[in-house]
Design an enzyme around this catalytic site. Structure first.
Site, mmCIF file in Angstrom:
data_model
loop_
_atom_site.group_PDB
_atom_site.id
_atom_site.type_symbol
_atom_site.label_atom_id
_atom_site.label_comp_id
_atom_site.label_asym_id
_atom_site.label_seq_id
_atom_site.Cartn_x
_atom_site.Cartn_y
_atom_site.Cartn_z
ATOM 1 N N ASP A 226 -15.479 -12.137 21.968
ATOM 2 C CA ASP A 226 -16.201 -12.427 23.213
ATOM 3 C C ASP A 226 -17.703 -12.329 22.961
ATOM 4 O O ASP A 226 -18.159 -11.597 22.089
ATOM 5 C CB ASP A 226 -15.797 -11.419 24.307
ATOM 6 C CG ASP A 226 -15.994 -11.964 25.705
ATOM 7 O OD1 ASP A 226 -14.981 -12.242 26.390
ATOM 8 O OD2 ASP A 226 -17.170 -12.123 26.129
ATOM 9 N N ASP B 245 -20.499 -15.765 20.096
ATOM 10 C CA ASP B 245 -20.612 -16.833 21.086
ATOM 11 C C ASP B 245 -19.826 -18.025 20.525
ATOM 12 O O ASP B 245 -20.084 -18.445 19.381
ATOM 13 C CB ASP B 245 -22.101 -17.180 21.248
ATOM 14 C CG ASP B 245 -22.354 -18.239 22.304
ATOM 15 O OD1 ASP B 245 -21.486 -19.109 22.518
ATOM 16 O OD2 ASP B 245 -23.444 -18.205 22.901
ATOM 17 N N VAL B 246 -18.908 -18.568 21.303
ATOM 18 C CA VAL B 246 -18.067 -19.659 20.773
ATOM 19 C C VAL B 246 -18.868 -20.935 20.487
ATOM 20 O O VAL B 246 -18.353 -21.848 19.846
ATOM 21 C CB VAL B 246 -16.866 -19.985 21.702
ATOM 22 C CG1 VAL B 246 -15.896 -18.816 21.782
ATOM 23 C CG2 VAL B 246 -17.321 -20.426 23.086
ATOM 24 N N TYR C 174 -17.747 -29.171 34.588
ATOM 25 C CA TYR C 174 -16.706 -28.216 34.195
ATOM 26 C C TYR C 174 -15.356 -28.928 34.055
ATOM 27 O O TYR C 174 -14.636 -28.754 33.064
ATOM 28 C CB TYR C 174 -16.639 -27.117 35.256
ATOM 29 C CG TYR C 174 -15.537 -26.094 35.087
ATOM 30 C CD1 TYR C 174 -15.676 -25.032 34.189
ATOM 31 C CD2 TYR C 174 -14.365 -26.155 35.850
ATOM 32 C CE1 TYR C 174 -14.673 -24.079 34.050
ATOM 33 C CE2 TYR C 174 -13.364 -25.199 35.726
ATOM 34 C CZ TYR C 174 -13.525 -24.162 34.828
ATOM 35 O OH TYR C 174 -12.526 -23.214 34.697
ATOM 36 N N LYS D 270 -13.000 -29.393 30.778
ATOM 37 C CA LYS D 270 -11.626 -28.884 30.731
ATOM 38 C C LYS D 270 -10.618 -30.026 30.505
ATOM 39 O O LYS D 270 -9.583 -29.830 29.874
ATOM 40 C CB LYS D 270 -11.309 -28.128 32.023
ATOM 41 C CG LYS D 270 -12.102 -26.813 32.173
ATOM 42 C CD LYS D 270 -11.711 -25.812 31.096
ATOM 43 C CE LYS D 270 -12.229 -24.417 31.410
ATOM 44 N NZ LYS D 270 -11.754 -23.413 30.437
ATOM 45 N N THR E 140 -9.770 -13.073 39.055
ATOM 46 C CA THR E 140 -10.484 -12.549 37.886
ATOM 47 C C THR E 140 -11.953 -12.328 38.281
ATOM 48 O O THR E 140 -12.401 -12.832 39.322
ATOM 49 C CB THR E 140 -10.469 -13.564 36.722
ATOM 50 O OG1 THR E 140 -11.247 -14.704 37.121
ATOM 51 C CG2 THR E 140 -9.071 -14.000 36.339
#
Ligand SMILES: NC(=O)c1ccc[n+]([C@@H]2O[C@H](COP(=O)([O-])OP(=O)(O)OC[C@H]3O[C@@H](n4cnc5c(N)ncnc54)[C@H](O)[C@@H]3O)[C@@H](O)[C@H]2O)c1
Length: 254
Positions: free
Chosen positions: A40, A66-67, A158, A162, A193
């Site tokens: 993460d 960081d991805v 977004y 996705k 969440t």
């Protein structure tokens, strides 16, 4: 004949593992006896989750990365390989949500949403796949979004990212099937969440009771609902399932 091999301990990397869905996935995979790397951007959060898993008797490691940062990600995967072993399970839950009217999406905002959600998933899959190919076994579970299935007026960036995650997953499923590797996607919807609570607090999503009323089962989902499905898709038992999009959404028709 059930796959008794399903009890074998594998090395699982969970991106976004410090919070919400990713954190629950870490717990479910650890409970199945897997060695878990909690990857993460939030290093302190990853440490907290890894410590809790170890306190419960699991082998776990925190990896701060960081991805979108390929060098940092490469170093994290190398560290995971030397500490826990080669990656055989990858669950990509790291994600960034945003709500903007289409005409107000700046190119910078567009790029950031695509970078974190889509390119970040691509980066992690590319880092994990060589180990899976070498093992002739692997499981990839991407976390996409129901917004990609139905479109979303204030989340075009977004939702587009996705949607890319879904078709990336299907493409990986076809490309790597000959190597014994499966790839499936879970598009969540209405899961309680920190991300959802932030969106509600900012006024971008309705209150939980309003959201629940639109779901056939009549309640919102929990991170454990997604994690249970992800852990199944990551198991040996799910070895004939690939290229699929598994809705875990209380029966919402999309
Ligand atoms: N909660 C929902 O209802 C819902 C619905 C649809 C899709 N999703 C997707 O599920 C996934 C998990 O969401 P959540 O609700 O658990 O959110 P969350 O915000 O609770 O957790 C997301 C985690 O990703 C990490 N992260 C963000 N950017 C990162 C980066 N660049 N590199 C590494 N880590 C990064 C964050 O630090 C955080 O720990 C996301 O991909 C999200 O888009 C959630």
């Amino acid at each position: 004949m059930p796959h008794t091999e399903g009890r074998r301990s594998r090395v699982a990397v969970v991106t976004g593992g410090a919070s919400g869905i990713g954190e629950a996935v870490c717990r479910h995979l650890a409970a199945r006896g897997h060695r878990v790397a909690v990857l993460d951007l939030d290093g302190d959060g990853a440490d907290r989750v890894a410590k809790a898993l170890r306190a419960d008797g699991a082998e776990a490691l925190a990896a701060a990365a960081d991805v979108t940062d390929r060098p940092a990600l490469g170093a994290a995967f190398a560290e995971i390989r030397s500490a826990l072993g080669p990656t055989e399970i990858l669950v990509t839950s790291a994600g960034l949500v945003a709500f903007d009217r289409f005409e107000e999406i700046t190119p910078e905002r567009w790029d950031r949403l695509i970078d974190v959600n889509l390119t970040g998933t691509f980066n992690c899959c590319q880092m994990a796949l060589p180990d899976m190919v070498a093992a002739r076994w692997g499981r990839i579970v991407t976390i996409s979004s129901s917004s990609a299935q139905r479109g979303s007026p204030e989340m075009a960036h977004y939702a587009a990212a996705k949607g890319g995650v879904i078709v990336l997953t299907k493409s990986l499923a076809r490309a790597y099937a000959p190597h014994g590797i499966t790839a499936n996607s879970i598009p969540p919807s209405g899961i309680e969440t920190p991300m959802q609570h932030r969106s509600q607090a900012e006024g971008n999503l309705p209150a939980s009771a309003t959201m629940a009323a639109a779901i056939p089962l009549g309640h919102l989902g929990t991170p454990d609902d997604i994690a249970a499905a992800a852990a199944f898709l990551a198991s040996a038992e799910a070895g004939f399932i690939t290229g699929q999009v598994l809705g875990v959404n209380g029966g919402s028709v999309l």
